[in-house]
Write an enzyme that holds these catalytic residues in place. Structure first.
Site, PDB file in Angstrom:
ATOM      1  N   CYS A  47       3.962   4.363  51.174  1.00 29.38           N
ATOM      2  CA  CYS A  47       2.889   5.332  50.956  1.00 29.38           C
ATOM      3  C   CYS A  47       1.905   4.897  49.883  1.00 29.38           C
ATOM      4  O   CYS A  47       0.807   5.440  49.798  1.00 29.38           O
ATOM      5  CB  CYS A  47       3.479   6.693  50.593  1.00 29.38           C
ATOM      6  SG  CYS A  47       4.558   6.641  49.156  1.00 29.38           S
ATOM      7  N   ASN A  48       2.270   3.922  49.040  1.00 23.23           N
ATOM      8  CA  ASN A  48       1.312   3.506  48.012  1.00 23.23           C
ATOM      9  C   ASN A  48       1.147   1.996  47.895  1.00 23.23           C
ATOM     10  O   ASN A  48       0.614   1.523  46.907  1.00 23.23           O
ATOM     11  CB  ASN A  48       1.700   4.092  46.646  1.00 23.23           C
ATOM     12  CG  ASN A  48       3.116   3.745  46.244  1.00 23.23           C
ATOM     13  OD1 ASN A  48       3.562   2.621  46.404  1.00 23.23           O
ATOM     14  ND2 ASN A  48       3.820   4.723  45.706  1.00 23.23           N
ATOM     15  N   GLU A 118      13.173   5.648  46.371  1.00 27.54           N
ATOM     16  CA  GLU A 118      12.945   5.311  47.779  1.00 27.54           C
ATOM     17  C   GLU A 118      12.595   3.845  48.019  1.00 27.54           C
ATOM     18  O   GLU A 118      12.937   3.278  49.045  1.00 27.54           O
ATOM     19  CB  GLU A 118      11.816   6.186  48.358  1.00 27.54           C
ATOM     20  CG  GLU A 118      12.187   7.642  48.537  1.00 27.54           C
ATOM     21  CD  GLU A 118      11.875   8.445  47.297  1.00 27.54           C
ATOM     22  OE1 GLU A 118      11.516   7.841  46.271  1.00 27.54           O
ATOM     23  OE2 GLU A 118      12.010   9.682  47.348  1.00 27.54           O
ATOM     24  N   THR A 192      10.810  14.860  59.857  1.00 22.94           N
ATOM     25  CA  THR A 192      12.276  14.901  59.932  1.00 22.94           C
ATOM     26  C   THR A 192      12.915  13.580  59.513  1.00 22.94           C
ATOM     27  O   THR A 192      14.090  13.360  59.770  1.00 22.94           O
ATOM     28  CB  THR A 192      12.732  15.230  61.370  1.00 22.94           C
ATOM     29  OG1 THR A 192      12.158  14.277  62.273  1.00 22.94           O
ATOM     30  CG2 THR A 192      12.317  16.637  61.767  1.00 22.94           C
ATOM     31  N   TYR A 195      11.877  10.838  54.148  1.00 23.71           N
ATOM     32  CA  TYR A 195      11.113  11.596  53.157  1.00 23.71           C
ATOM     33  C   TYR A 195      11.326  13.098  53.338  1.00 23.71           C
ATOM     34  O   TYR A 195      11.304  13.860  52.375  1.00 23.71           O
ATOM     35  CB  TYR A 195       9.627  11.257  53.238  1.00 23.71           C
ATOM     36  CG  TYR A 195       9.187  10.256  52.194  1.00 23.71           C
ATOM     37  CD1 TYR A 195       9.073  10.637  50.863  1.00 23.71           C
ATOM     38  CD2 TYR A 195       8.901   8.945  52.528  1.00 23.71           C
ATOM     39  CE1 TYR A 195       8.683   9.732  49.892  1.00 23.71           C
ATOM     40  CE2 TYR A 195       8.517   8.027  51.570  1.00 23.71           C
ATOM     41  CZ  TYR A 195       8.401   8.427  50.252  1.00 23.71           C
ATOM     42  OH  TYR A 195       8.022   7.523  49.297  1.00 23.71           O
TER      43      TYR A 195
END
Length: 443
Positions: A47-48, A118, A192, A195
């Site tokens: 995500c980053n 994560e 689902t 995350y």
């Protein structure tokens, strides 16, 4: 030679990271099958950050530069991004810097939330994906396995990586000022996957009990059953939005899941809403940015979370970076040892060949016995022990060339390292064409 092409929350916008993530799934296979120089590729898209780790064969000194440029062009095409935008954003790491960077990334030291849990799993899954797609290589295997070992060491030996050190929890921390009573809050969870499970755990830690789940891929029923939640069907989504105080999205859907039109329709059902908070943790983004313009709705997305990330726990981070530095140094030393192996093998083969020739002559004269032969082979092994140990010690301190020069000067053996190209020359060429860095990770 190993290369890393990296774009992250420090040097790229989240819009660009989102676009790069779209092209990520097919990138490794395209690079390995289409390039003359890239013999292995592992792609890490989170995500980053977006990163491509490449194992480049070096038949030419310029192979590294050519491989990096080809990777940029393939990525730009797959992501539908202008190649100049990709080239100007990506930082290219080369040689030994790659290991320290990956070790730092895997340990959570380059994340928005320092020490997040994560990322270590994401690094492991990136390698697993490369194995399945047959795009990894022996050097990349060693690199990523050492990165996982390093991240485990950082987690157990420092204060980083504990409960609460995650992007999900950081987002909920930022939401504290908007949510006064988590126990009385109704939450809609969109997604689902991993995350979603982390988000649900973080919500429950705050006392949230009323959670419903929606899945764009239709997996809500199974997820709800295994986590004691209520599933939301597609036809019920707008009503579920209307009944929710907080919406947390963390789906891997390639397109937006929540739109401004849906929020407006939900507002019509619910009537006046004092405040509805939407937390978008998806990449690509799950929520249309126009949602923020809907009356009564506040949008908290990844970019906002990164801007409000708290200061690192300085002592723990300092200890963690020291451990990463030590692991990277050991990795470099072990690779240097491997580089002198041809010289040690050549010397060993030379001496044992001489021994075999002498034993053969002795046997032809009837002068040899099994006991004498065993003793002579043991003697040669003893003689070789000290030069072998010394060769590895010299390699660890930058004396690789000295080892090869000594073997050639004393025995006339012309062994050479497996990677014959001058690394300084390679890096100079890459630097002349791309943004190359040898600085500390995250700089």
């Amino acid at each position: 030679m190993l290369l890393c092409l990296t774009a992250n929350h420090r040097n790229a916008s989240f819009d660009l990271l989102e676009k790069l993530s779209i092209g990520a799934p097919s990138l490794a296979t395209s690079l390995v099958t289409e390039s003359d120089f890239i013999q292995g590729a592992v792609v890490l898209a989170t995500c980053n950050r977006f990163e491509a780790y490449l194992d480049v064969d070096e038949p030419l000194t310029a192979a590294a530069a050519l491989a990096a440029e080809q990777a940029i062009e393939v990525l730009a095409e797959a992501s539908v991004v202008d190649v100049d935008d990709v080239r100007s954003t990506l930082t290219v790491l080369c040689g030994d810097t790659v290991a320290e960077h990956l070790f730092s990334v895997s340990s959570g030291l380059e994340s928005v939330a320092i020490g997040e849990d994560e990322i270590a799993g994401q690094v492991r899954r990136a390698l697993t994906t490369a194995r399945i797609e047959h795009t990894t290589s022996s050097d990349l295997e060693r690199l990523f396995q050492r990165a996982s070992k390093t991240s485990r060491g950082v987690k157990t030996k420092t204060g980083l990586g504990g409960a609460g050190r995650s992007l999900v929890r950081l987002a909920l921390d930022l939401a504290e000022s908007r949510v006064t009573d988590w126990a009385g809050t109704t939450v809609l969870l969109v997604g689902t996957g991993r995350y979603a499970r982390a988000s649900l755990a973080a919500l429950r830690d705050r006392g949230v009990t009323n959670v419903r789940v929606y899945s764009p891929s239709g997996r809500a029923a199974n997820f709800a059953a295994s986590h004691q939640l209520q599933a939301v069907a597609k036809a019920e989504l707008v009503e579920a939005i209307a009944a929710s105080d907080v919406i947390v999205t963390c789906s891997t859907a390639p397109t937006v899941v929540l739109t401004a039109e849906q929020l407006v329709a939900a507002a019509d059902i619910a009537g006046a809403v004092e405040r509805r908070l939407v937390i978008d943790l998806g990449l690509p983004r799950n929520v249309d940015p126009a949602v923020a313009t809907v009356a009564g709705t506040e949008l908290l997305d990844l970019e906002t979370v990164s801007l409000h990330a708290p200061l690192e726990e300085l002592n723990a981070e300092s200890h963690a970076r020291a451990l990463v530095g030590e692991a990277a140094a050991e990795y470099r030393a072990s690779r240097a040892e491997a580089e002198v192996a041809p010289a040690v093998v050549a010397l060993r083969s030379h001496l044992f060949d001489l021994l075999d020739a002498e034993i053969a002559r002795a046997r032809s004269r009837g002068d040899s016995s099994d006991e004498t032969e065993r003793a002579l082979r043991h003697l040669v092994g003893v003689i070789l022990h000290t030069p072998s140990v010394r060769a590895r010690e010299l390699a660890r301190t930058g004396g690789t060339e000295t080892v090869f020069a000594a073997v050639e000067a004393l025995f006339g053996l012309q062994a050479s390292p497996a990677a014959a190209a001058d690394s300084n020359s390679v890096e100079a060429i890459v630097a002349s064409t791309l943004p190359l860095t040898h600085s500390a990770p995250g700089a």
